[in-house]
Design an enzyme around this catalytic site. Structure first.
Site, PDB file in Angstrom:
ATOM      1  N   TYR A 111     -10.799  -1.817   0.031  1.00 12.85           N
ATOM      2  CA  TYR A 111     -11.687  -1.821   1.183  1.00 12.85           C
ATOM      3  C   TYR A 111     -12.864  -0.874   0.951  1.00 12.85           C
ATOM      4  O   TYR A 111     -12.833   0.282   1.385  1.00 12.85           O
ATOM      5  CB  TYR A 111     -10.930  -1.421   2.452  1.00 12.85           C
ATOM      6  CG  TYR A 111      -9.971  -2.472   2.952  1.00 12.85           C
ATOM      7  CD1 TYR A 111     -10.402  -3.474   3.808  1.00 12.85           C
ATOM      8  CD2 TYR A 111      -8.629  -2.459   2.571  1.00 12.85           C
ATOM      9  CE1 TYR A 111      -9.522  -4.452   4.283  1.00 12.85           C
ATOM     10  CE2 TYR A 111      -7.744  -3.421   3.028  1.00 12.85           C
ATOM     11  CZ  TYR A 111      -8.200  -4.417   3.882  1.00 12.85           C
ATOM     12  OH  TYR A 111      -7.326  -5.368   4.331  1.00 12.85           O
ATOM     13  N   GLU A 131       0.825  -1.224   0.000  1.00 13.35           N
ATOM     14  CA  GLU A 131       0.000   0.000   0.000  1.00 13.35           C
ATOM     15  C   GLU A 131       0.850   1.260   0.000  1.00 13.35           C
ATOM     16  O   GLU A 131       0.616   2.195   0.765  1.00 13.35           O
ATOM     17  CB  GLU A 131      -0.957  -0.023   1.192  1.00 13.35           C
ATOM     18  CG  GLU A 131      -1.927  -1.191   1.154  1.00 13.35           C
ATOM     19  CD  GLU A 131      -2.856  -1.248   2.356  1.00 13.35           C
ATOM     20  OE1 GLU A 131      -2.899  -0.278   3.135  1.00 13.35           O
ATOM     21  OE2 GLU A 131      -3.547  -2.273   2.521  1.00 13.35           O
ATOM     22  N   TRP A 160      -0.157   6.519   4.838  1.00 16.62           N
ATOM     23  CA  TRP A 160      -0.460   5.964   6.152  1.00 16.62           C
ATOM     24  C   TRP A 160       0.673   5.102   6.724  1.00 16.62           C
ATOM     25  O   TRP A 160       0.808   4.980   7.927  1.00 16.62           O
ATOM     26  CB  TRP A 160      -1.764   5.175   6.127  1.00 16.62           C
ATOM     27  CG  TRP A 160      -1.930   4.207   4.990  1.00 16.62           C
ATOM     28  CD1 TRP A 160      -1.611   2.886   4.978  1.00 16.62           C
ATOM     29  CD2 TRP A 160      -2.477   4.497   3.704  1.00 16.62           C
ATOM     30  NE1 TRP A 160      -1.906   2.319   3.769  1.00 16.62           N
ATOM     31  CE2 TRP A 160      -2.462   3.289   2.959  1.00 16.62           C
ATOM     32  CE3 TRP A 160      -2.986   5.648   3.098  1.00 16.62           C
ATOM     33  CZ2 TRP A 160      -2.921   3.199   1.649  1.00 16.62           C
ATOM     34  CZ3 TRP A 160      -3.446   5.557   1.792  1.00 16.62           C
ATOM     35  CH2 TRP A 160      -3.419   4.351   1.085  1.00 16.62           C
ATOM     36  N   GLU A 192      -5.444  -7.800  -0.551  1.00 17.19           N
ATOM     37  CA  GLU A 192      -6.291  -7.610   0.626  1.00 17.19           C
ATOM     38  C   GLU A 192      -7.648  -7.108   0.141  1.00 17.19           C
ATOM     39  O   GLU A 192      -7.705  -6.258  -0.753  1.00 17.19           O
ATOM     40  CB  GLU A 192      -5.718  -6.580   1.598  1.00 17.19           C
ATOM     41  CG  GLU A 192      -4.481  -6.999   2.349  1.00 17.19           C
ATOM     42  CD  GLU A 192      -3.990  -5.897   3.292  1.00 17.19           C
ATOM     43  OE1 GLU A 192      -4.843  -5.079   3.762  1.00 17.19           O
ATOM     44  OE2 GLU A 192      -2.774  -5.828   3.534  1.00 17.19           O
TER      45      GLU A 192
END
Length: 456
Positions: A315, A248, A253, A346
């Site tokens: 997500y 990611e 983040w 993911e």
């Protein structure tokens, strides 16, 4: 760490220091000075396939040896750019027989079927119990994490042992990511603790981390070599790894992410990627890695000769079992033309296989892997899994229905654990956590048990 490392390092430690002291930083990733030796693993002598890793008398990374090797990033990139990407074979030139077998299997099913995966949470194995109780089967891929493998006072090594069991005893596929923890504050030694989220870190410079001679650089070299020891532990046990580091990277983040224009202009994420790749592939010469680039953005792209699979983490904010066409379109711009496979590394929601394989679908996902705990199991709202009598978790119906999960696991387009081929050196045993759970639920009958052929 000392107890865990002692087994694998007892014999190889002295040879490691000797071999690594003979090697020098080549500037192009060459490490011909190192030679393989043998290691003891749980009192059994096995062949060490990759280069020995130098450790001190306490089993910690020998930094005097480790720092003698430096990656010449510019020379490495030049060497990589001179090669034409070839998606028909692994990017690693060290690939062992078991890893090549897995890679060829992945290539053989890509675009024809999708492999069911699941991120591991802990030794309770609530996710797998839920899958087995509901569908009679389990995911083919288990995703583990090196989160606790470095920089902690009380590390949890359970995942290494569970990963070995998953492959060697259950014939499952192993994947690993790494939530890489670094010191919270490099400038203030009184501040203790490590973190991977950017907003928890006060002072750790990515630019300094990729600059030899800095304290940050010493941290990342020690960490990489520590992880190399664990990857070598898996390698020695005959476990191929779908390896997804620095994931990611498109956001800010994580501390390694492309957080601003300066990070992009200086290619800091890319430099970290190349240092990591070079040390594992060209210095330590690990033989069991199938590389996943999970940068998710053009600004985080790396040379195609350093990864086998492109990953996207998706997500959605509400229930969404679609094929995630937007994510696939973003990824395929960098992967399709060079023959790389694409995966939902993911997901918050399992994609509907009927939609993935519709006649007009342009999506090809190699596998999907939901995150753990509340992403598949009913929870108490704070992430803890709710169990019924006998320790039975149930589906989180806010994310999928029982009927949907059953339809996914019964689809001919989805590959589950029971449908994997027999991989080299593995057995097919009923996991101990399933045996224990069934013992506590003696009246339980599993509808359409697909693991009946497994050794009891």
């Amino acid at each position: 760490m000392k107890k865990t490392l002692a087994a694998i390092l007892a014999v190889s430690m002295i040879l490691s220091v000797t071999a690594c002291n003979d090697s020098t930083a080549s500037g192009n990733g060459d490490n011909s000075g190192n030679t393989a030796s043998s290691a003891t693993d749980n009192a059994n002598t096995e062949q060490l396939r990759s280069n020995p890793i130098a450790v001190d008398a306490d089993g910690n990374i020998d930094m005097d040896v480790a720092l003698k090797y430096e990656t010449d990033v510019d020379a490495l990139i030049k060497k990589l750019e001179a090669k034409t990407p070839d998606g028909s074979k692994p990017v690693s030139e060290n690939t062992n027989e078991e890893t090549l077998e897995l890679f060829n299997y992945l290539k053989s099913v890509y675009g024809k079927q999708i492999i069911a995966g699941q991120q591991y949470s802990d030794a309770n194995q609530f996710e797998n119990i839920m899958y087995y109780n509901t569908t009679g089967d389990m995911p083919a891929i288990m995703g583990f994490d090196f989160l606790y493998a470095q920089g902690t006072d009380t590390p949890d090594y359970t995942q290494i042992e569970e990963a070995i069991k998953w492959h060697n005893e259950q014939n499952g596929i192993v994947a690993f990511c790494w939530h890489w923890k670094v010191p919270v504050d490099m400038s203030d030694k009184s501040v203790k603790g490590t973190a991977f989220y950017s907003d928890e870190i006060r002072d750790f410079s990515l630019e300094k981390a990729v600059t030899p001679g800095t304290d940050e650089y010493k941290v990342i070299i020690k960490d990489i070599d520590t992880i190399a020891l664990y990857l070598q532990r898996l390698e020695t046990a005959g476990v191929p790894v779908i390896w997804r580091p620095l994931h990611e990277a498109s956001g800010a983040w994580f501390w390694w992410g492309v957080k601003d224009r300066d990070t992009y202009d200086k290619q800091l994420y890319q430099k970290l990627w190349y240092i990591l790749y070079d040390r594992l592939e060209n210095y330590h010469k690990l033989t069991n890695l199938i590389w996943v680039w999970n940068g998710q953005s053009k600004k985080a792209t790396v040379n195609a000769n350093t990864y086998d699979i492109g990953g996207m983490d998706v997500y959605p904010s509400s229930e969404d079992h679609s094929v995630q066409i937007a994510s696939y379109s973003t990824l395929s711009k960098y992967t399709d033309d060079i023959g790389k496979m694409s995966a939902l590394s993911e997901v918050g929601y399992i994609p509907d296989p009927e939609e993935v394989f519709k006649a007009d679908s342009k999506v090809k996902w190699l596998y999907y892997a939901p995150w753990c705990k509340e992403f598949v199991c009913a929870s108490n709202g704070s992430g803890a899994v709710i169990t019924q009598l006998g320790g039975t978790p149930s589906i989180n119906t806010e994310r999928m229905s029982e009927e949907f999960l059953k339809s996914v696991y019964s689809s001919e387009k989805v590959i589950t654990l029971s449908e994997l081929p027999d991989f080299k050196g593995t057995t097919k045993k009923i996991p101990e956590f399933i045996k224990s759970w069934k013992f506590n639920n003696p009246k339980l009958t599993i509808e359409n048990d697909k693991l009946t052929a497994y050794e009891q």
